[in-house]
Each structure stands twice: as structure tokens, then as C-alpha cells.
Motif scaffolding. Structure first.
Motif, short mmCIF file in Angstrom:
data_model
loop_
_atom_site.label_atom_id
_atom_site.label_comp_id
_atom_site.label_asym_id
_atom_site.label_seq_id
_atom_site.Cartn_x
_atom_site.Cartn_y
_atom_site.Cartn_z
N HIS A 124 3.71 19.45 -3.86
CA HIS A 124 3.67 18.11 -4.48
C HIS A 124 2.27 17.74 -4.99
O HIS A 124 2.12 17.04 -6.00
CB HIS A 124 4.15 17.10 -3.43
N HIS A 128 1.17 16.78 -8.82
CA HIS A 128 0.44 15.60 -9.31
C HIS A 128 -0.66 16.02 -10.28
O HIS A 128 -0.86 15.38 -11.32
CB HIS A 128 -0.17 14.82 -8.14
N SER A 150 -3.17 9.52 -3.71
CA SER A 150 -1.79 9.05 -3.63
C SER A 150 -1.57 8.28 -2.33
O SER A 150 -2.52 8.01 -1.59
CB SER A 150 -0.83 10.24 -3.73
N GLY A 151 -0.29 7.97 -2.06
CA GLY A 151 0.02 7.23 -0.84
C GLY A 151 -0.21 8.07 0.41
O GLY A 151 -0.49 7.54 1.49
N GLU A 178 -2.49 4.59 0.98
CA GLU A 178 -2.11 4.01 2.28
C GLU A 178 -3.02 2.81 2.59
O GLU A 178 -2.56 1.77 3.07
CB GLU A 178 -2.29 5.11 3.33
N ASP A 181 -1.93 -0.04 0.57
CA ASP A 181 -0.69 -0.62 1.11
C ASP A 181 -0.96 -1.44 2.37
O ASP A 181 -0.39 -2.53 2.55
CB ASP A 181 0.34 0.48 1.39
N PRO A 192 4.80 -1.95 -3.09
CA PRO A 192 3.61 -1.19 -2.75
C PRO A 192 2.33 -1.96 -3.06
O PRO A 192 2.27 -2.70 -4.05
CB PRO A 192 3.73 0.06 -3.64
N GLY A 193 1.32 -1.74 -2.22
CA GLY A 193 0.13 -2.57 -2.27
C GLY A 193 -0.76 -2.34 -3.48
O GLY A 193 -1.46 -3.26 -3.91
N GLU A 198 -4.30 -4.71 -7.33
CA GLU A 198 -4.94 -4.68 -8.65
C GLU A 198 -4.72 -6.00 -9.38
O GLU A 198 -5.63 -6.56 -9.98
CB GLU A 198 -4.38 -3.51 -9.48
N THR A 341 2.78 8.17 -10.80
CA THR A 341 3.56 8.02 -9.57
C THR A 341 4.59 9.14 -9.52
O THR A 341 4.76 9.90 -10.48
CB THR A 341 4.24 6.63 -9.52
N ASP A 342 5.28 9.27 -8.38
CA ASP A 342 6.14 10.44 -8.17
C ASP A 342 7.21 10.59 -9.25
O ASP A 342 7.90 9.63 -9.60
CB ASP A 342 6.80 10.34 -6.79
O1 KG4 Z 1 1.82 9.46 -5.70
P1 KG4 Z 1 2.66 8.33 -5.21
O2 KG4 Z 1 3.68 7.76 -6.15
O3 KG4 Z 1 3.41 8.72 -3.90
C1 KG4 Z 1 2.84 9.59 -2.96
O4 KG4 Z 1 2.95 10.82 -3.17
O5 KG4 Z 1 2.23 9.06 -2.03
O6 KG4 Z 1 1.64 7.20 -4.74
C2 KG4 Z 1 2.06 5.99 -4.22
C3 KG4 Z 1 0.83 5.17 -3.90
C4 KG4 Z 1 1.13 3.89 -3.13
O7 KG4 Z 1 0.31 3.85 -1.98
C5 KG4 Z 1 0.77 2.78 -4.12
O8 KG4 Z 1 0.26 1.61 -3.48
C6 KG4 Z 1 -0.30 3.45 -4.96
O9 KG4 Z 1 0.15 4.78 -5.12
N1 KG4 Z 1 -0.46 2.82 -6.28
C7 KG4 Z 1 -1.59 2.19 -6.68
C8 KG4 Z 1 -1.31 1.63 -7.95
N2 KG4 Z 1 -0.03 1.95 -8.29
C9 KG4 Z 1 0.49 2.68 -7.26
N3 KG4 Z 1 -2.78 2.05 -6.07
C10 KG4 Z 1 -3.74 1.34 -6.72
N4 KG4 Z 1 -3.55 0.75 -7.92
C11 KG4 Z 1 -2.37 0.86 -8.58
N5 KG4 Z 1 -2.19 0.29 -9.75
#
Ligand code: KG4
Ligand code: ZN
Length: 375
Positions: A124, A128, A150-151, A178, A181, A192-193, A198, A341-342
Motif C-alpha cells: 500500500h 501511494h 497517511s493515516g 493519525e 485525526d 477525518p481530522g 485545514e 487518499t486511498d
Molecule cells: O492515505 P489515506 O487515505 O489512508 C491511509 O492509508 O491511512 O490517509 C488518510 C489520512 C487521514 O488521517 C486524514 O485525516 C488525512 O489523511 N487527510 C488529511 C487531509 N485529507 C486527508 N490530512 C491533512 N490535510 C488534509 N487536507
């Protein structure tokens, strides 16, 4: 094809169908030649997990089971020739939630088995990074530095070629997404945070700065101290607010004595005021962006990178994109929002370059919830 130089020559129209179910998005995509997105379908479970303030693994796995067939059908509809136009199948096999990963991996294996197609499990994190190869005129140039945020992960890696990775640094505690969040939760913002912080930071009047964990002479990161700093400030603010507007307990009677009744419970935690939330969101985001940017720029300098690639859900953050582009000496690339994002298109892109180097997975491939970059 220059971008697969030194690799097996896959035909330009080599078409991969990929699945992604590592967390809370059920996704299927069809990608041609590793770079042209023909279909990219994502069914998000965000609403379902929102009420818990985070992803509930059991709920996620069950929802993947429900969403997989419709998502797959929709992705396949992009090919006029249907299954006959698919040359290979790929799916994420880690890192991620084991139950969630199993749903997509097993579906992908079943399809590949039944149709007699080559099959590959994809990392994964790798996926990315490969989102940066999708739908671009000029593919990224090696060597390059990738910042994956990522998260679940935060890491800096040097890529010397396809599949040739050196991990330069990673988080020692919370992943940056994380932290976004958790801080959003402390501030009473939605899950999601990342996007919520932002947005709250955008209109804020900056006031004060929060600490930065530089971890000198290392490309590692740490965000849990920053999260704790926000928590303490939020608690102080609530105590202050409680003093200004005291509890709704009974007033002392005329003689200055409280009625002989059980004591009122402590005033419930009240929502933080919007001005404070904006200021905290702003200071938190600036702290995170400063550290991520400084380390990525330094790593690119030290290793003579020709480009910096940003990847992962947090790469959607506008402030991070802007600051990295401003401070870097080399071009900075980031995928369009929908590919940060995923999604499964990035899985197909990563799979293409693996297939091109002669890799395939066997039917015994299992999920690996803590799979590391480059494995
Ligand atoms: O890559 P992803 O979709 O899933 C994982 O593989 O973890 O990432 C999700 C993460 C979440 O923690 C979310 O809060 C963060 O990406 N995220 C952001 C933004 N959009 C999504 N963090 C900061 N600013 C953003 N605009
Ligand atoms: Zn991800």
C-alpha cells in the motif's frame, strides 16, 4: 517505453484491474500502461466510521464485502470489451487492517484464478508513491525522495529506481494523519481530522506557536508530543471558560450557606470556542508542515534527488503542498486530490512496474498488516 527501461517490455496497452481494501475505502480501478486511468471507483465508508471518530475494523471488513461487487462492476464498465480487456489482477496485501485486506486480496485471487490471469499483491505504501505516475505527461525521474504521509504512516524514502528503496526515516510514534485525526477530536472537529483542521486553520487569526520535534541528525519524526501540547492547551482553555462562566450549581442561600443537597457534578466539558479552535488548528498545522518540509528538503539535498514526491492522504493538505514547493530546490510533485487518499488506481500503477520487472505473486500470498516499504 522509456519509463520501463531495463525491464520486461510490457505492451503499451497492458491493462491491470486492481482492488484496494486496506482500510475504510473499497476501491477498484482499471489502469492502462501503468499510467492511464480508465476507471477509478471508490466507495467510502467515512460516514459509517464518523460516528465512532475513527475506523472500526470489524465494520470496515463487513462493508468491504458489501461494496466489492458493485465497485468492481462499475470499474469494469469502463472497458467496452469487458474482462477480455484485462491482462492482470492486483490487490493491496498490506499494510492495513487484516480483515479488511483479506476481503480484497481474496476477491482478486479468485478473479485471477478463474480467468487464468497473472496476479500480484501490492504494498500500500508503494502504491501511494506510484499515484505520482498516473495521468502525467512526464513520469517522475530517479533518484527521488518520497514523503509518504497517511493515516497509518509517515516516512521519507530514497528511490533509486523502480523497486529500489532506501528508508531514510519514519515516525517514532503517531503517523501524521493519525495526529491530525486525534487533534481534531480534541478540538471537537469532525473525522477525518485532516480536512477539518485545514479548513479551521484557513480562516484563523494566528496566535502563538506549538513545539516542533526536530529529532536532530535524523530523518525520523515524532508527533505525539505536539498532540499532547494541544490537549493541555485545550484543557486549560476549558478550565478558563469554566471559571469565567461558573457552574450552574445552586447559589448559596441568603445566609451564605449552600442548601443541604448533594453537590452538583462538575460542569460538563463544554465545546471549545471557534476562535481558539481555529488558532490551535493553525498552530498545529504549521508545526507539522514545518518539520515535514524541512526534513524532505534536506533529504533531497543530501541524496541529490531530482524530484520530491508527496504521497498519502495528508498529501491532500494545501498548506503542505504550498510550503514544500516554496522551500524545495527541486520540483515537487503531488497527485491530484482524488489520487492522494486511498484508491485502487495507485495500486494498479505500482503493480505495472512490478509486473514489468518480472514479479508475480503465488496463490499462497497472505495479508501482512505491518508490511514495510520496499518489501
Ligand atoms: O492515505 P489515506 O487515505 O489512508 C491511509 O492509508 O491511512 O490517509 C488518510 C489520512 C487521514 O488521517 C486524514 O485525516 C488525512 O489523511 N487527510 C488529511 C487531509 N485529507 C486527508 N490530512 C491533512 N490535510 C488534509 N487536507
Ligand atoms: Zn493509504
Amino acid at each position: 517505453m522509456a519509463y520501463t527501461e531495463g525491464m520486461e517490455n510490457l505492451p503499451d496497452d497492458y491493462t491491470i484491474l486492481a482492488l484496494e481494501t486496506s482500510c475504510d475505502e473499497t476501491a477498484a480501478a482499471v489502469v492502462r500502461g501503468g499510467r492511464t486511468v480508465l476507471a477509478n471507483v471508490v466507495a467510502s465508508q467515512m460516514d459509517m466510521h464518523q460516528r465512532y471518530g475513527g475506523v472500526v475494523p470489524e465494520v470496515a471488513s463487513r462493508q468491504h464485502i458489501l461494496s466489492l461487487a458493485p465497485v468492481l462492476r462499475e470499474a469494469l464498465a469502463a472497458l467496452p470489451e469487458g474482462w477480455a480487456g484485462v491482462h492482470a489482477i492486483a490487490a493491496t496485501h498490506g499494510p492495513g487492517l487484516s480483515g479488511a485486506l483479506l476481503t480484497g486480496l481474496n476477491a482478486a485471487k479468485a478473479i485471477a484464478w478463474q480467468r487464468g490471469l497473472p496476479f500480484l499483491g501490492v504494498n500500500h505504501l508503494d502504491a501511494h508513491i506510484y499515484a505520482n505516475w498516473l495521468d502525467v505527461a512526464d513520469p517522475p525521474q530517479f533518484p527521488l525522495v518520497a514523503l509518504v504521509v497517511s493515516g497509518g504512516h509517515t516516512l521519507l524514502a530514497l528511490l533509486r529506481g523502480h523497486g529500489d528503496y532506501v528508508l531514510l526515516g519514519q515516525t517514532r510514534d503517531d503517523a501524521v494523519g493519525e495526529a491530525f485525526d486525534k487533534v481534531a477530536r480534541i478540538l471537537g472537529l469532525a473525522y477525518p481530522g485532516g480536512p477539518a483542521i485545514e479548513q479551521a486553520a484557513r480562516g484563523a487569526q494566528p496566535a502563538g506557536v506549538l513545539p516542533r520535534a526536530w529529532l536532530r541528525d535524523s530523518y525520523d519524526f515524532s508527533f505525539s508530543g505536539l498532540k499532547t501540547a494541544v490537549l493541555h492547551k485545550a484543557q486549560e482553555r476549558q478550565e478558563q471558560a469554566a471559571r469565567v462562566a461558573p457552574s450552574r450549581g445552586r447559589r448559596p442561600d441568603a445566609a451564605g450557606k449552600r442548601p443541604a443537597e448533594p453537590e452538583q457534578p462538575a460542569a460538563p466539558a463544554r465545546p471549545l470556542d471557534a476562535q481558539f479552535v481555529g488558532q490551535m488548528a493553525h498552530a498545529f498545522q504549521e508545526s507539522v508542515v514545518d518539520v515535514l518540509t524541512a526534513k524532505a528538503v534536506e533529504a533531497a539535498r543530501e541524496h541529490g534527488a531530482r524530484e520530491i514526491l508527496l504521497a498519502g492522504g495528508v498529501a491532500a493538505n494545501g498548506r503542505l503542498r504550498e510550503e514544500l514547493a516554496r522551500r524545495a530546490d527541486v520540483p515537487v510533485r503531488f497527485p491530484p486530490l482524488a489520487l492522494c487518499t486511498d484508491n485502487a488506481a495507485m495500486v494498479a500503477a505500482a503493480a505495472f512496474f512490478r509486473f514489468a520487472s518480472g514479479r508475480q505473486s503465488g496463490w499462497e500470498l497472505d495479508v501482512t498488516p505491518n508490511l514495510r516499504l520496499g518489501t
